[in-house]
Write an enzyme that holds these catalytic residues in place. Structure first.
Site, short mmCIF file in Angstrom:
data_model
loop_
_atom_site.label_atom_id
_atom_site.label_comp_id
_atom_site.label_asym_id
_atom_site.label_seq_id
_atom_site.Cartn_x
_atom_site.Cartn_y
_atom_site.Cartn_z
N GLY A 27 2.09 -22.33 -15.25
CA GLY A 27 0.47 -22.10 -16.02
C GLY A 27 1.26 -21.37 -16.62
N LEU A 82 -3.78 -16.75 -18.79
CA LEU A 82 -3.28 -15.74 -19.30
C LEU A 82 -2.43 -14.76 -18.64
CD1 LEU A 82 -6.14 -13.90 -20.48
CD2 LEU A 82 -4.95 -14.39 -21.40
N ALA A 83 -2.20 -15.60 -17.04
CA ALA A 83 -1.49 -14.80 -15.60
C ALA A 83 0.07 -15.68 -16.26
CB ALA A 83 -1.78 -15.28 -14.50
N HIS A 106 -22.54 -18.02 -10.82
CA HIS A 106 -22.63 -17.32 -12.30
C HIS A 106 -23.77 -17.54 -12.45
CE1 HIS A 106 -22.64 -16.26 -16.21
NE2 HIS A 106 -21.21 -15.42 -16.31
N ARG A 119 -23.46 -10.94 -9.81
CA ARG A 119 -23.39 -12.02 -10.00
C ARG A 119 -24.57 -12.77 -8.61
NH1 ARG A 119 -18.22 -13.33 -13.33
NH2 ARG A 119 -18.95 -12.48 -15.09
N HIS A 156 -18.83 -20.77 -11.09
CA HIS A 156 -17.81 -20.41 -11.92
C HIS A 156 -16.38 -20.29 -11.72
CE1 HIS A 156 -17.42 -18.20 -15.83
NE2 HIS A 156 -17.33 -16.91 -14.89
N GLU A 202 -6.17 -15.99 -11.70
CA GLU A 202 -7.23 -16.72 -10.20
C GLU A 202 -6.98 -17.36 -9.43
OE1 GLU A 202 -9.77 -18.46 -12.78
OE2 GLU A 202 -10.96 -19.21 -11.10
N ARG A 257 -16.07 -10.93 -7.91
CA ARG A 257 -15.50 -10.79 -8.71
C ARG A 257 -17.13 -10.28 -10.12
NH1 ARG A 257 -14.61 -12.09 -13.93
NH2 ARG A 257 -15.48 -14.76 -13.78
C1 LIG Z 1 -16.31 -20.14 -18.92
C2 LIG Z 1 -15.89 -19.34 -18.35
C3 LIG Z 1 -16.13 -17.96 -19.37
C4 LIG Z 1 -15.49 -16.80 -18.38
N1 LIG Z 1 -15.73 -15.60 -19.19
C5 LIG Z 1 -14.99 -14.65 -18.26
C6 LIG Z 1 -14.92 -13.32 -19.01
O1 LIG Z 1 -15.39 -13.24 -20.22
N2 LIG Z 1 -14.23 -13.11 -18.39
C7 LIG Z 1 -13.80 -12.39 -17.76
O2 LIG Z 1 -12.88 -11.59 -16.96
N3 LIG Z 1 -13.06 -13.84 -17.55
C8 LIG Z 1 -14.27 -14.62 -17.74
N4 LIG Z 1 -13.91 -15.60 -16.45
C9 LIG Z 1 -12.71 -16.51 -15.72
C10 LIG Z 1 -11.28 -16.33 -16.06
O3 LIG Z 1 -11.20 -16.73 -17.54
C11 LIG Z 1 -10.48 -17.04 -15.67
O4 LIG Z 1 -10.72 -16.30 -13.97
C12 LIG Z 1 -8.73 -16.58 -16.33
O5 LIG Z 1 -8.80 -16.34 -17.76
C13 LIG Z 1 -7.89 -17.63 -14.85
O6 LIG Z 1 -6.45 -17.03 -16.07
P1 LIG Z 1 -5.71 -18.26 -15.34
O7 LIG Z 1 -4.42 -17.36 -16.11
O8 LIG Z 1 -5.61 -17.70 -13.61
O9 LIG Z 1 -5.33 -19.34 -15.03
P2 LIG Z 1 -5.82 -20.37 -16.02
O10 LIG Z 1 -6.06 -19.92 -17.83
O11 LIG Z 1 -6.82 -21.18 -15.56
O12 LIG Z 1 -4.43 -21.43 -16.18
C14 LIG Z 1 -4.23 -22.51 -15.53
C15 LIG Z 1 -2.65 -23.12 -15.77
O13 LIG Z 1 -2.10 -23.41 -14.49
C16 LIG Z 1 -1.39 -24.59 -15.33
N5 LIG Z 1 -2.15 -25.54 -14.19
C17 LIG Z 1 -2.59 -26.31 -13.10
N6 LIG Z 1 -2.10 -26.16 -12.42
C18 LIG Z 1 -1.58 -27.18 -12.90
C19 LIG Z 1 -0.51 -27.51 -12.31
N7 LIG Z 1 0.02 -28.96 -10.73
N8 LIG Z 1 1.20 -28.71 -12.99
C20 LIG Z 1 0.99 -27.58 -14.49
N9 LIG Z 1 0.45 -27.25 -15.13
C21 LIG Z 1 -0.45 -26.78 -13.96
C22 LIG Z 1 -2.27 -25.04 -16.75
O14 LIG Z 1 -2.69 -26.00 -17.17
C23 LIG Z 1 -2.48 -23.91 -16.94
O15 LIG Z 1 -2.07 -23.69 -17.95
C24 LIG Z 1 -14.37 -17.13 -17.17
C25 LIG Z 1 -14.30 -18.47 -16.82
C26 LIG Z 1 -15.02 -19.83 -17.37
C27 LIG Z 1 -14.77 -21.25 -16.71
#
Ligand SMILES: Cc1cc2nc3c(=O)[nH]c(=O)nc-3n(C[C@H](O)[C@H](O)[C@H](O)COP(=O)(O)OP(=O)(O)OC[C@H]3O[C@@H](n4cnc5c(N)ncnc54)[C@H](O)[C@@H]3O)c2cc1C
Ligand code: FES
Lengths: 635, 249
Positions: free
Chosen positions: A40, A43-44, A266, A330, A401, A425, A435
């Site tokens: 992944g 951000l995380a 949402h 929400r 959402h 997430e 959330r």
């Molecule tokens: C439209 C929208 C608006 C949002 N607005 C907000 C906001 O304003 N404020 C807020 O705090 N949150 C918001 N959120 C929620 C927030 O964006 C997400 O919860 C957060 O960014 C998730 O980050 P993450 O790093 O956990 O995962 P993600 O950013 O989803 O990254 C997942 C990563 O895992 C990789 N991956 C997944 N499966 C595999 C696999 N099998 N093999 C290899 N790689 C894989 C993907 O390629 C990606 O790089 C919003 C969400 C949406 C949908």
């Protein structure tokens, strides 16, 4: 199995300090001997890969998109919370902690949430240092806005593109580590299995999405940051590629899946327009700062919105929740919208919509101010609907959402499988049953940049580097399983596309296990899902081969996992006989239709163990030392 | 609506590729362009043919993954939008639409409409960042940034890295992409310490990747889904001269 969250003892405000002090360290010259896999690049994951690289660990980072910059975090619009109290309006670490526990409907782990609030301020500092162009006041200081579920202004933002700007900050930090050779990035590579050796996570098996090559990767620890599983409902605000595969594969290898039924709806999305629809588009919640939500008082009112006088409009959120009004959390505003539509007062095609009206804000603040605040959102709305929200109210409806559930982790963010960490997430830890807006970005960066760099050392310090290589039998076994499954998908040669199964599953999940759930519906879902899964394996049609770029094959693999995972989600929902946050059981509501928790019997994290047959439920009891359990009121 | 689609099909990177023509019935004006391609692709699968490969993910104009050239124009006819934001109400009964991948040699075609854009990642890796380790930052409000500068930085930072700029340029130049990053960081005080090195490294990497020179055609600005202004190219030129002069003395 005894679930030990390993929460440090002592007062809440001192737990993280204590943990950091007592945790083992890996000395600087030894760090380069350890290999860490990060799956992944959101951000995380991106934050973790960059930060671990900065510390000197050897990191391999994977994502399925063509570049790490395209992880779904990019799509977040509204903002990121932090307890900076720059507005002098009474915010503090304790208030952010309190709001998040309350917002989560008392189903999160207090200690994790407190740490999240503590590190929130450092996140903003770091992002500014990386060059994130947050919105600013004329004096050059940072600007803030308020978000649902909070009475202070603690949300930092970069126009309507906050997630993009944060992710690009992380991407640049990650790029620096890639350029320096500290992190090796593997885009277009999908993790299809977790490899566990003697009970410890020791690597992954992947498929190169361009060549189809199945490969093994060994490491001393594995970090999953693979995002949420919203698309189990097919239609959601998520990117169409989001999936549960990585987390579910780890679950099958022993990692417990916690609270899968906690899914967030949402309230402000653009309503559905037809069968072809592949996703639903979110209109940022920040719009609720200036937009007023209403439906006609009368049922089946077909007048154009401008023809309906104020006295015949029901501003139902302002009426029912006077102190929070249009900024009610929400889950609460989503259900209120559903109720209005169920009563026959919905608007627009299919009557599945409510108005979000900017008329008053436009006359109070003028077009220019509104344009400055929300222009790209108004623009997005017009592109999709063909309607101009400066002249008529937007139509919105709730949509799936975010998913609060995820793999179970302890305070250190380690799953029950030693050496397997889960961030962002993809884990379950910080948001309870609901959330709050602008808190997912905060959690992703907290986990990736400010928690895992400390906590992973504890595990690594007790592990000799490079103990297991890819020549170990478990890797071969896992590779064979992955290859067999791909062959199986390609050889069914039935009549229906994977997407058609996905759509059917999604509709079923939304109807039986969406905004409102009841026992009868959930029971029927538990019969329908296995039947659909069976049909999938007899009748799916996947064209092309396994040896090249094959989007159909990728999709089919993800849908196959959703068809198993959906059943787990419903099982969790039927087991949780209470209403809390995003999980609303119709049997458990007050006379006014508010959610009714059952703290006596359900104040626990439900963590499911995979068995191949009926999953086993393990409970982590939640204890509340600081925030008193109370009915969550936003009146 | 009934439409005629001429779509580039190419089995793999070494295949020569060719246009195939498909008649597309039942197109609704509410469909997005990509949803129309979903429907087409599904119908190909139903007939036992290979699905259509095209990159996409967020489907709301922000991830930068979608990358189609429509009737010769990257991202199609709508100004300031990506192809995933394009809706079929833009078209009328009987239209013929030609759909191709990005056409610029540093982005080789992988299959059908999907290309390899890793060259952009390597340009960022060469210097498109500010060196600061997690945990080392000062309080965010200790760095004051005049609002106008923050806004200009944000205008440039809005780049989604889709590559339409390079695909539209008669010289195959990636100058708008590189300029956007350089200008974003050059407008912020945090970016100042590495300002000179950054522009030199990034421009040198851009050349190594085989992108052409910018001769001010401004096609890039016209197709940029985030409407990034060519004034950022003027900015990078000034940055480059400043850095080059500095490196001589
Ligand atoms: C439209 C929208 C608006 C949002 N607005 C907000 C906001 O304003 N404020 C807020 O705090 N949150 C918001 N959120 C929620 C927030 O964006 C997400 O919860 C957060 O960014 C998730 O980050 P993450 O790093 O956990 O995962 P993600 O950013 O989803 O990254 C997942 C990563 O895992 C990789 N991956 C997944 N499966 C595999 C696999 N099998 N093999 C290899 N790689 C894989 C993907 O390629 C990606 O790089 C919003 C969400 C949406 C949908
Ligand atoms: S699919 Fe993300 S920008 Fe088009």
């Amino acid at each position: 199995m005894k679930l030990d969250a390993k929460i440090p003892s002592g007062p809440m405000a001192g737990k993280w300090e204590k943990r950091k002090f007592e945790g083992k360290l890996v000395n600087p010259s030894n760090k380069r001997k350890y290999n860490i896999i990060v799956v992944g690049s959101g951000l995380a994951g991106g934050g973790a890969a960059a930060s671990l690289g900065e510390l000197g660990y050897n990191v391999d980072c994977f994502c399925f998109q063509d570049s790490s910059r395209r992880a779904h975090s990019i799509a977040a619009q509204g903002g990121i919370n932090a307890a900076k109290n720059y507005q002098n309006d009474g915010d503090s670490v304790y208030r952010l902690f309190y709001d998040t526990v309350k917002g989560g409907d008392f189903r999160s782990r207090e200690a994790n949430v407190h740490r999240l609030a503590e590190v929130s301020a450092a996140i903003i500092d770091q992002c500014v240092a990386m060059g994130v162009p947050f919105a600013r006041e004329y004096g050059g200081t940072l600007a803030n806005r308020s978000f649902g579920g909070a009475q202070v202004s603690r949300t930092f933002y970069a126009r309507g593109q906050t997630g993009q700007q944060l992710l690009l900050g992380v991407y640049s930090a990650l790029s620096r580590q890639i350029g320096a050779g500290q992190v090796r990035m593997h885009p277009r590579t999908e993790m299809l299995d977790l490899v566990v050796v003697d009970g410890h996570a020791k690597g992954i098996v992947t498929r190169d999405l361009i060549t189809g090559k199945i490969e093994s990767w060994a490491a001393d620890a594995v970090v999953l940051a693979t995002g949420g599983y919203g698309p189990v409902f097919y239609l959601s605000t998520n990117a169409v590629g989001n999936n549960v595969t990585a987390a579910y594969r780890a679950h099958k290898k022993g990692a417990l899946f916690a609270n899968p039924c906690y899914t967030q709806i949402h309230p402000t999305c653009i309503p559905l327009s037809g069968d072809h629809q592949s996703k639903l588009t979110l209109m940022s919640e920040s719009l609720r700062n200036d937009g007023r939500i209403w439906v006609p008082k009368k049922q089946g009112d077909t007048r154009t919105p401008g023809d309906i006088p104020d006295a015949e409009r029901d501003y139902y959120l302002e009426r029912m929740y006077p102190s929070f009004g249009n900024l009610a959390p929400r889950d609460i505003s989503s259900r209120a919208a559903k109720r209005a539509c169920d009563e026959g007062r919905g608007v627009g095609p299919g009557r599945l919509g409510v108005y979000l009206d900017f008329r008053d804000a436009l006359s109070r603040l003028g077009d220019d101010t509104i344009r400055q605040r929300y222009d790209n959102l108004f623009d997005m709305y017009e592109r999709i609907t063909g309607e101009n929200a400066y002249n008529m109210p937007m139509r919105i409806y709730p949509a799936i959402h975010y998913t609060m559930g995820g793999l179970w982790v302890d305070y250190d963010l380690m799953s029950n499988v030693p050496g397997l960490y889960v961030l962002g997430e993809a884990n379950f830890s910080d948001h309870g049953a609901n959330r709050l807006g602008a808190s997912a970005l905060m959690q992703g960066l907290a986990d990736g940049c400010f928690v895992i760099p400390y906590t992973i050392a504890e595990y690594l310090a007790g592990t000799a580097p490079g103990e297991v290589g890819t020549d170990h039998d478990e890797f071969k076994k896992s590779q064979n399983e992955v290859s067999d499954r791909i062959r199986a998908l390609l050889s069914v040669n039935g009549k229906r596309s994977a997407t058609s199964f996905h759509r059917e599953l999604g509709l079923l999940m939304w109807e039986k296990c969406g905004m409102a759930r009841n026992e009868a519906g959930l029971k029927s879902a538990l019969e329908m899902i296995p039947a659909l899964r069976e049909e999938f394996w007899e009748n799916v049609k996947v064209t092309g081969s396994g040896n090249d770029l094959n989007s159909e094959l990728e999709r089919a693999g993800r849908v196959a996992d959703f068809l198993e995972f959906g059943e787990l989600l419903v099982t969790d929902a039927i087991t949780r006989e209470e209403s809390c946050g995003g999980h609303f059981r119709e049997e458990y509501q007050t006379e006014e239709g508010e959610a009714m928790r059952d703290d006596e019997n359900f104040s626990f994290v439900g963590a499911w163990e995979y068995t191949g047959e009926t999953p086993i439920l393990h409970k982590e009891n939640l204890e509340f030392e600081e925030v008193h359990l109370a009915v969550r009121s936003y009146k | 609506m009934i439409l005629t689609l001429r779509i580039w099909r190419q089995k793999h990177a070494r295949d020569k590729g060719r246009f195939e023509t498909y008649e597309m019935k039942g197109v609704s004006p509410d469909m997005s362009f990509l949803e129309m391609l979903d429907v087409l692709s599904d119908s190909l699968v139903d007939r036992g043919e290979d699905a259509l490969t095209f990159d996409n993910d967020c489907r709301e104009g922000i991830c930068g993954m979608c990358s189609l050239t429509i009737n010769g124009v990257p991202h199609g006819p709508d100004q300031g939008g990506t192809v995933c934001q394009l809706h079929m109400r833009r078209y009328k009964e009987g239209d013929t639409i030609t759909i191709e991948p990005w056409r610029v040699s540093p982005f080789p075609v992988l299959k059908d409409l999907a290309v390899d854009r890793s060259a952009f990642d390597r340009i960022i890796q060469a210097g498109g960042y500010i060196t600061t380790n997690a945990g080392s930052a000062v309080d965010a409000n200790a760095i004051l940034v005049p609002r106008a500068d923050a806004e200009t930085a944000m205008d440039a930072a809005a780049c989604i890295g889709c590559g339409a700029c390079a695909a539209s340029c008669p010289n195959g130049s990636a100058m708008l992409f590189v300029a956007a990053k350089v200008s974003h960081l050059a407008h912020l005080p945090q970016g100042a310490p590495e300002r000179a090195q950054r522009v030199l490294s990034m421009v040198s990497q851009m050349d190594q990747e085989g992108f052409g020179n910018c001769t001010n055609h401004s096609e890039c600005e016209a197709v940029c889904p985030k409407e990034i202004n060519v004034s950022h190219i003027a900015k990078i030129n000034r940055e480059f001269i400043r850095a080059a002069v500095k490196s001589i003395f």
